[in-house]
Write a protein that holds these residues in place. Sequence first.
Motif, PDB file in Angstrom:
ATOM      1  N   UNK A   5       0.829  -1.206   0.000  1.00 48.79           N
ATOM      2  CA  UNK A   5       0.000   0.000   0.000  1.00 48.79           C
ATOM      3  C   UNK A   5       0.862   1.253   0.000  1.00 48.79           C
ATOM      4  N   UNK A   6       1.899   1.258   0.825  1.00 47.35           N
ATOM      5  CA  UNK A   6       2.792   2.420   0.862  1.00 47.35           C
ATOM      6  C   UNK A   6       3.524   2.577  -0.463  1.00 47.35           C
ATOM      7  N   UNK A   7       3.901   1.458  -1.068  1.00 43.92           N
ATOM      8  CA  UNK A   7       4.562   1.512  -2.372  1.00 43.92           C
ATOM      9  C   UNK A   7       3.618   2.082  -3.430  1.00 43.92           C
ATOM     10  N   UNK A 271       1.196  10.452   3.840  1.00 45.69           N
ATOM     11  CA  UNK A 271       0.359   9.498   3.121  1.00 45.69           C
ATOM     12  C   UNK A 271       0.985   8.108   3.103  1.00 45.69           C
ATOM     13  N   UNK A 272       2.300   8.052   2.897  1.00 42.10           N
ATOM     14  CA  UNK A 272       2.988   6.764   2.962  1.00 42.10           C
ATOM     15  C   UNK A 272       2.893   6.139   4.342  1.00 42.10           C
ATOM     16  N   UNK A 273       3.031   6.972   5.377  1.00 49.40           N
ATOM     17  CA  UNK A 273       2.955   6.473   6.750  1.00 49.40           C
ATOM     18  C   UNK A 273       1.548   5.969   7.072  1.00 49.40           C
ATOM     19  N   UNK A 274       0.521   6.665   6.558  1.00 45.57           N
ATOM     20  CA  UNK A 274      -0.859   6.227   6.808  1.00 45.57           C
ATOM     21  C   UNK A 274      -1.121   4.875   6.151  1.00 45.57           C
ATOM     22  N   UNK A 275      -0.632   4.684   4.941  1.00 42.37           N
ATOM     23  CA  UNK A 275      -0.792   3.392   4.270  1.00 42.37           C
ATOM     24  C   UNK A 275      -0.025   2.298   4.996  1.00 42.37           C
ATOM     25  N   UNK A 276       1.169   2.617   5.432  1.00 39.03           N
ATOM     26  CA  UNK A 276       2.005   1.648   6.151  1.00 39.03           C
ATOM     27  C   UNK A 276       1.349   1.242   7.470  1.00 39.03           C
ATOM     28  N   UNK A 277       0.844   2.226   8.201  1.00 37.85           N
ATOM     29  CA  UNK A 277       0.219   1.957   9.489  1.00 37.85           C
ATOM     30  C   UNK A 277      -1.053   1.126   9.311  1.00 37.85           C
ATOM     31  N   UNK A 278      -1.869   1.509   8.321  1.00 36.70           N
ATOM     32  CA  UNK A 278      -3.092   0.750   8.087  1.00 36.70           C
ATOM     33  C   UNK A 278      -2.819  -0.706   7.778  1.00 36.70           C
ATOM     34  N   UNK A 288      -7.432   2.511   2.767  1.00 36.08           N
ATOM     35  CA  UNK A 288      -8.325   3.070   1.745  1.00 36.08           C
ATOM     36  C   UNK A 288      -8.260   4.594   1.738  1.00 36.08           C
ATOM     37  N   UNK A 289      -8.253   5.187   2.947  1.00 36.48           N
ATOM     38  CA  UNK A 289      -8.178   6.646   3.032  1.00 36.48           C
ATOM     39  C   UNK A 289      -6.845   7.144   2.481  1.00 36.48           C
ATOM     40  N   UNK A 290      -5.757   6.440   2.788  1.00 38.37           N
ATOM     41  CA  UNK A 290      -4.447   6.842   2.278  1.00 38.37           C
ATOM     42  C   UNK A 290      -4.449   6.901   0.756  1.00 38.37           C
ATOM     43  N   UNK A 291      -5.041   5.907   0.112  1.00 39.61           N
ATOM     44  CA  UNK A 291      -5.061   5.886  -1.351  1.00 39.61           C
ATOM     45  C   UNK A 291      -5.950   7.001  -1.902  1.00 39.61           C
ATOM     46  N   UNK A 292      -7.091   7.229  -1.257  1.00 38.57           N
ATOM     47  CA  UNK A 292      -7.994   8.288  -1.724  1.00 38.57           C
ATOM     48  C   UNK A 292      -7.332   9.661  -1.620  1.00 38.57           C
ATOM     49  N   UNK A 337      -3.818  10.395  10.398  1.00 35.36           N
ATOM     50  CA  UNK A 337      -2.770   9.484  10.860  1.00 35.36           C
ATOM     51  C   UNK A 337      -2.816   9.327  12.381  1.00 35.36           C
ATOM     52  N   UNK A 338      -3.106  10.418  13.095  1.00 39.06           N
ATOM     53  CA  UNK A 338      -3.255  10.332  14.551  1.00 39.06           C
ATOM     54  C   UNK A 338      -4.443   9.438  14.899  1.00 39.06           C
ATOM     55  N   UNK A 339      -5.562   9.627  14.197  1.00 36.70           N
ATOM     56  CA  UNK A 339      -6.735   8.802  14.458  1.00 36.70           C
ATOM     57  C   UNK A 339      -6.437   7.327  14.186  1.00 36.70           C
ATOM     58  N   UNK A 340      -5.701   7.058  13.132  1.00 37.78           N
ATOM     59  CA  UNK A 340      -5.379   5.671  12.787  1.00 37.78           C
ATOM     60  C   UNK A 340      -4.434   5.039  13.810  1.00 37.78           C
TER      61      UNK A 340
END
Length: 382
Positions: A5-7, A271-278, A288-292, A337-340
């Motif tokens: 996802x991060x990639x 955005x990369x960190x949000x995808x990685x964390x998810x 999904x939010x990171x990609x959007x 990202x904080x919420x995630x």
Amino acid sequence: MMCAAAAAVEALFAPDPRVAEHPAVRSAARIAADVLFPHAVAADDPARGVDPAHPALLARHGLLSVRIPVAEGGHGADERVDAETVELTSGACGATWFVTTQHRFPQALSRGPLPGLAPEAITLGPAAERHRAGLAAASTAAGIAIAHIRRPGPPAVRAEPRGSGWTFSGMADWCTGWGLIDVVMIAATTPDDRFVLALLPASERPGLRAGAPLPLAVMGGTRTVALEMDGLEIDADDVLATLDVPAWRAHDTARTANTSPASLGLLRRLLGALAELGTAKDRPAAVELAMTLAERAAHLRSVAYALLTVPVAERVPERTAVRAEVTELTVRTANALIAARSGSALLLTSPEQRWAREAAFHLIQAQTAGVRTAQLTAFGRP
């Protein structure tokens, strides 16, 4: 190793091969990953701060001189390559980026008329020629104390004629990098409505006193101080330039409408960190939010960089609106990202709280009244 996802997020921001393979970009990517990012927590901390070796490392690799000709110590690259190096350094360590970005304006000013500013509105002084080579190659590190000239009302720093030179009196509230820079550019207003920009050694002297580092909520390790001037004598040889005030203010309003690559660098990191964390926490809504958000961010980035090719005085409302959307999206992504992450995001050992503070910083950095109005409009959209 980066998750899928991060990639996928990073692929949306990947520059074309001409940019990605440029020596400046390769150097920036390596230094950002191996040096700046691991030190970012310390750089934000007032008790530790930006490591003096890191700005010096960027300078040695020509990353403060990306657009300067090779013969003068730079890379001779174009604006897109320059923007990519800024994205990488800002996304890795906001404090180090902020210290080094101060160098850009004195460097550009020493080289002659600024793009979009009428030649008759600027007169270069002797300090431009004397410091041009050092500023070009960044062997001389420069800072600035000029934010006060954007404020309305009486001048914060006044320049009174003294023989062939000047006397400066007043308070410059913001000077970043004190103790990390070699020279500082200070702006003062003359009685006939001009700005005098002096380039001086960055150390206390009679008439010039630096305050304690300001207690900043973000980038506390940037050694940002106020400079107090009380009859500071400026020799004619120390004048970098004089500017016509109305012309400069119009130019500055247009120039600051541009989206900063540094804001985009932080957004790209978030955005990369949000995808990685998810992915790591098995929170598909975060992925999904990171990609959007990344798709929207990549589009805004393309628009912002296309607008950088437009003459500085043109399409100002459009450029301002894009800048506002980018900074609003950066704040929104930081909070997502904080919420995630949940409660642990507020620990000082977690990067999320620092990134949220950096996102807030990008709202006010080089903010004009027009930019502020556009930002508030962006925050008010459904």
